[in-house]
Each structure stands twice: as structure tokens, then as C-alpha cells.
Design a protein around this motif. Structure first.
Motif, PDB file in Angstrom:
ATOM      1  N   ILE A 146       0.879  -1.161   0.000  1.00  0.00           N
ATOM      2  CA  ILE A 146       0.000   0.000   0.000  1.00  0.00           C
ATOM      3  C   ILE A 146       0.917   1.211   0.000  1.00  0.00           C
ATOM      4  N   ASP A 147       0.965   1.881  -1.150  1.00  0.00           N
ATOM      5  CA  ASP A 147       1.947   2.922  -1.401  1.00  0.00           C
ATOM      6  C   ASP A 147       1.299   4.299  -1.248  1.00  0.00           C
ATOM      7  N   ARG A 148       1.576   4.944  -0.123  1.00  0.00           N
ATOM      8  CA  ARG A 148       0.959   6.238   0.158  1.00  0.00           C
ATOM      9  C   ARG A 148       1.516   7.346  -0.729  1.00  0.00           C
ATOM     10  N   ASP A 149       2.743   7.202  -1.199  1.00  0.00           N
ATOM     11  CA  ASP A 149       3.332   8.215  -2.076  1.00  0.00           C
ATOM     12  C   ASP A 149       2.691   8.186  -3.460  1.00  0.00           C
ATOM     13  N   ALA A 150       2.458   6.988  -3.978  1.00  0.00           N
ATOM     14  CA  ALA A 150       1.912   6.828  -5.323  1.00  0.00           C
ATOM     15  C   ALA A 150       0.384   6.721  -5.332  1.00  0.00           C
ATOM     16  N   SER A 152      -1.423   4.183  -4.442  1.00  0.00           N
ATOM     17  CA  SER A 152      -1.695   2.937  -5.153  1.00  0.00           C
ATOM     18  C   SER A 152      -1.523   1.722  -4.251  1.00  0.00           C
ATOM     19  N   LEU A 153      -2.093   0.614  -4.714  1.00  0.00           N
ATOM     20  CA  LEU A 153      -1.876  -0.693  -4.109  1.00  0.00           C
ATOM     21  C   LEU A 153      -1.262  -1.568  -5.192  1.00  0.00           C
ATOM     22  N   THR A 154      -0.241  -2.321  -4.833  1.00  0.00           N
ATOM     23  CA  THR A 154       0.356  -3.264  -5.777  1.00  0.00           C
ATOM     24  C   THR A 154       0.241  -4.657  -5.188  1.00  0.00           C
ATOM     25  N   VAL A 155      -0.346  -5.553  -5.958  1.00  0.00           N
ATOM     26  CA  VAL A 155      -0.490  -6.952  -5.550  1.00  0.00           C
ATOM     27  C   VAL A 155       0.556  -7.756  -6.309  1.00  0.00           C
ATOM     28  N   HIS A 156       1.468  -8.354  -5.556  1.00  0.00           N
ATOM     29  CA  HIS A 156       2.479  -9.241  -6.122  1.00  0.00           C
ATOM     30  C   HIS A 156       2.000 -10.672  -5.875  1.00  0.00           C
ATOM     31  N   ALA A 157       2.059 -11.515  -6.904  1.00  0.00           N
ATOM     32  CA  ALA A 157       1.569 -12.891  -6.777  1.00  0.00           C
ATOM     33  C   ALA A 157       2.478 -13.842  -7.562  1.00  0.00           C
ATOM     34  N   GLU A 158       2.243 -15.128  -7.369  1.00  0.00           N
ATOM     35  CA  GLU A 158       2.937 -16.190  -8.084  1.00  0.00           C
ATOM     36  C   GLU A 158       4.452 -16.186  -7.847  1.00  0.00           C
ATOM     37  N   PRO A 159       4.876 -16.428  -6.598  1.00  0.00           N
ATOM     38  CA  PRO A 159       6.326 -16.463  -6.350  1.00  0.00           C
ATOM     39  C   PRO A 159       6.984 -17.672  -7.019  1.00  0.00           C
ATOM     40  N   ASP A 171      -4.968   2.068  -8.484  1.00  0.00           N
ATOM     41  CA  ASP A 171      -5.039   3.388  -7.849  1.00  0.00           C
ATOM     42  C   ASP A 171      -5.954   3.347  -6.634  1.00  0.00           C
ATOM     43  N   PHE A 172      -5.671   4.218  -5.651  1.00  0.00           N
ATOM     44  CA  PHE A 172      -6.620   4.387  -4.561  1.00  0.00           C
ATOM     45  C   PHE A 172      -7.959   4.769  -5.180  1.00  0.00           C
ATOM     46  N   GLY A 173      -9.019   4.133  -4.763  1.00  0.00           N
ATOM     47  CA  GLY A 173     -10.341   4.341  -5.310  1.00  0.00           C
ATOM     48  C   GLY A 173     -10.802   3.164  -6.157  1.00  0.00           C
ATOM     49  N   ASP A 174      -9.860   2.359  -6.665  1.00  0.00           N
ATOM     50  CA  ASP A 174     -10.220   1.175  -7.451  1.00  0.00           C
ATOM     51  C   ASP A 174     -10.745   0.070  -6.539  1.00  0.00           C
ATOM     52  N   VAL A 175     -11.478  -0.847  -7.132  1.00  0.00           N
ATOM     53  CA  VAL A 175     -11.874  -2.075  -6.446  1.00  0.00           C
ATOM     54  C   VAL A 175     -10.803  -3.110  -6.780  1.00  0.00           C
ATOM     55  N   VAL A 176     -10.182  -3.658  -5.738  1.00  0.00           N
ATOM     56  CA  VAL A 176      -9.048  -4.564  -5.909  1.00  0.00           C
ATOM     57  C   VAL A 176      -9.464  -5.981  -5.502  1.00  0.00           C
ATOM     58  N   GLN A 177      -9.329  -6.897  -6.439  1.00  0.00           N
ATOM     59  CA  GLN A 177      -9.579  -8.308  -6.147  1.00  0.00           C
ATOM     60  C   GLN A 177      -8.244  -8.937  -5.738  1.00  0.00           C
ATOM     61  N   VAL A 178      -8.084  -9.198  -4.444  1.00  0.00           N
ATOM     62  CA  VAL A 178      -6.876  -9.870  -3.973  1.00  0.00           C
ATOM     63  C   VAL A 178      -7.079 -11.359  -4.261  1.00  0.00           C
ATOM     64  N   GLU A 187     -12.333  -2.378  -1.461  1.00  0.00           N
ATOM     65  CA  GLU A 187     -12.846  -1.130  -2.019  1.00  0.00           C
ATOM     66  C   GLU A 187     -11.990  -0.033  -1.400  1.00  0.00           C
ATOM     67  N   THR A 188     -11.133   0.567  -2.197  1.00  0.00           N
ATOM     68  CA  THR A 188     -10.032   1.362  -1.667  1.00  0.00           C
ATOM     69  C   THR A 188     -10.275   2.866  -1.617  1.00  0.00           C
ATOM     70  N   GLU A 189     -11.478   3.324  -1.890  1.00  0.00           N
ATOM     71  CA  GLU A 189     -11.777   4.755  -1.868  1.00  0.00           C
ATOM     72  C   GLU A 189     -11.371   5.375  -0.528  1.00  0.00           C
ATOM     73  N   LYS A 190     -11.619   4.662   0.560  1.00  0.00           N
ATOM     74  CA  LYS A 190     -11.330   5.178   1.905  1.00  0.00           C
ATOM     75  C   LYS A 190      -9.852   5.503   2.093  1.00  0.00           C
ATOM     76  N   LEU A 191      -8.972   4.839   1.367  1.00  0.00           N
ATOM     77  CA  LEU A 191      -7.543   5.080   1.540  1.00  0.00           C
ATOM     78  C   LEU A 191      -7.152   6.522   1.191  1.00  0.00           C
TER      79      LEU A 191
END
Length: 196
Positions: A146-150, A152-159, A171-178, A187-191
Motif C-alpha cells: 500500500i503505497d501512500r506516495d503513489a 496505489s496498491l500493488t499486488v504481487h503474486a505467483e512467487p 489506484d486508490f479508489g479502485d476495487v481490488v480483487q486480492v 474497495e479502496t476509496e477510503k484510503l
């Protein structure tokens, strides 16, 4: 950074792992230490917005997946990645996953590591570069940044082979399917309320 190298990479570590764990054990309660790339790092103290973001995510996890918990600040042995010790802002794992493990737990059972960027000069290297490598090498299925500067949220998967093969940024405000194995919707609008 290449997975499988020693904790110092090309340079000598500041101390060995046993010395670090003793130092961390004796550190004052308000000081949170990590051992990344052979160097002792002081994890910055959380500000109010940082803490509120962690609590927001904790509530989302418990509401949608009551079988899981978000454990703030649980130390993890990321031995596969240069024998380091990391202290994620949160570790999502099944209930009671860390019972009896002590300050530095094995990463098995951790489904997602979470970091929220801090307001310090090392956040780029630590949260955006070193931590994803460490968590992937430890085979933690997901890493959420969870990147407060950008904003944004970045989901890294499949190690695989010490790297996450899939990375997706929202982006903050998007709906993110983890994705699974966590499988929640954020639902990231609150961020947007928690960014300085």
C-alpha cells in the motif's frame, strides 16, 4: 538482487544472524529492528495514517475471511532470502498460525505479507525492492504494497525462483480483487482519507 546469495550480497554483513537476534531482543520496546541485506535497519515508527491503513485492512480481512487474521508486526524468518529477518506491517495467516513461534516466526502459513510505505528515505529500496524479493524467496503467495506516495496498491503474486511473476498496480479508489489464497475484495476509496 539474486535469491540464494548470503545476507550481505556482495559485502560483509554488519553482524551474524545470532548477534542480530540478540540485539533485537534487547532493543527498547519502541524500536523495531529488521535485518535486511546484511544490515540492521530501524523500521520507522508508524504515524496515525499508517496505523489507520493497517486497521482498515485488518477489518476487511476479518469481515470477509473470518478464518484468517492480519498479524501486525510479526517478525518473519526470510532465510531463503539471504538469511534475513523482516517485520512486515502485517502478515495474513490462518488463526493461531504463530502460536508458540516467538519473535521471529517461520513464514510457512503466511498467505500474504503487507507493507504500507512510510515517510522515510529508505522506503523505496526497502518496501518496493528488497521486501518483494524476500517475501517471494520465502514463498509467501502474495505481497500487498500500500503505497501512500503513489496513491496505489500493488499486488504481487505467483512467487517463483525468488521473484513474484505477477504484479498488478491499482489506484486508490479502485476495487481490488486480492487473489487466492486470500481471496478478498478491497474497495479502496477510503484510503484517500489516509494520505497526507
Amino acid at each position: 538482487m539474486t535469491a540464494g546469495a548470503d545476507c550481505a550480497g556482495d559485502a560483509r554483513p554488519q553482524m551474524d544472524l545470532d548477534e542480530f537476534e540478540e540485539l533485537a531482543r534487547r532493543a527498547p520496546e519502541l524500536v523495531r529492528l529488521e535485518f535486511i541485506n546484511g544490515k540492521v535497519q530501524v523500521k520507522p515508527a508508524s504515524d496515525g495514517n499508517h496505523g489507520e491503513i493497517v486497521m482498515w485492512l485488518l477489518e476487511q480481512c476479518m469481515h470477509q475471511r473470518p478464518d484468517l487474521r492480519l498479524y501486525p508486526e510479526q517478525g518473519l524468518k526470510v532465510d531463503a532470502y539471504r538469511k534475513c529477518r523482516a517485520r512486515p506491517d502485517g502478515s495474513v495467516a490462518p488463526r493461531e498460525n504463530f502460536v508458540g513461534q516467538g519473535e521471529w516466526a517461520e513464514p510457512s502459513g503466511v498467505l500474504m505479507a503487507v507493507e504500507v510505505t512510510s515517510r522515510d528515505t529508505d522506503t523505496n529500496k526497502r518496501d518496493r525492492v528488497e521486501k518483494p524479493d524476500g517475501y517471494a524467496a520465502a514463498n509467501i503467495p502474495l505481497y500487498l504494497l500500500i503505497d501512500r506516495d503513489a496513491w496505489s496498491l500493488t499486488v504481487h503474486a505467483e512467487p517463483k525462483n525468488g521473484e513474484y511473476r505477477s504484479t498488478r498496480t491499482y489506484d486508490f479508489g479502485d476495487v481490488v480483487q486480492v487473489p487466492d489464497p486470500v481471496g478478498i475484495t478491497l474497495e479502496t476509496e477510503k484510503l484517500k482519507d489516509y494520505v497526507d
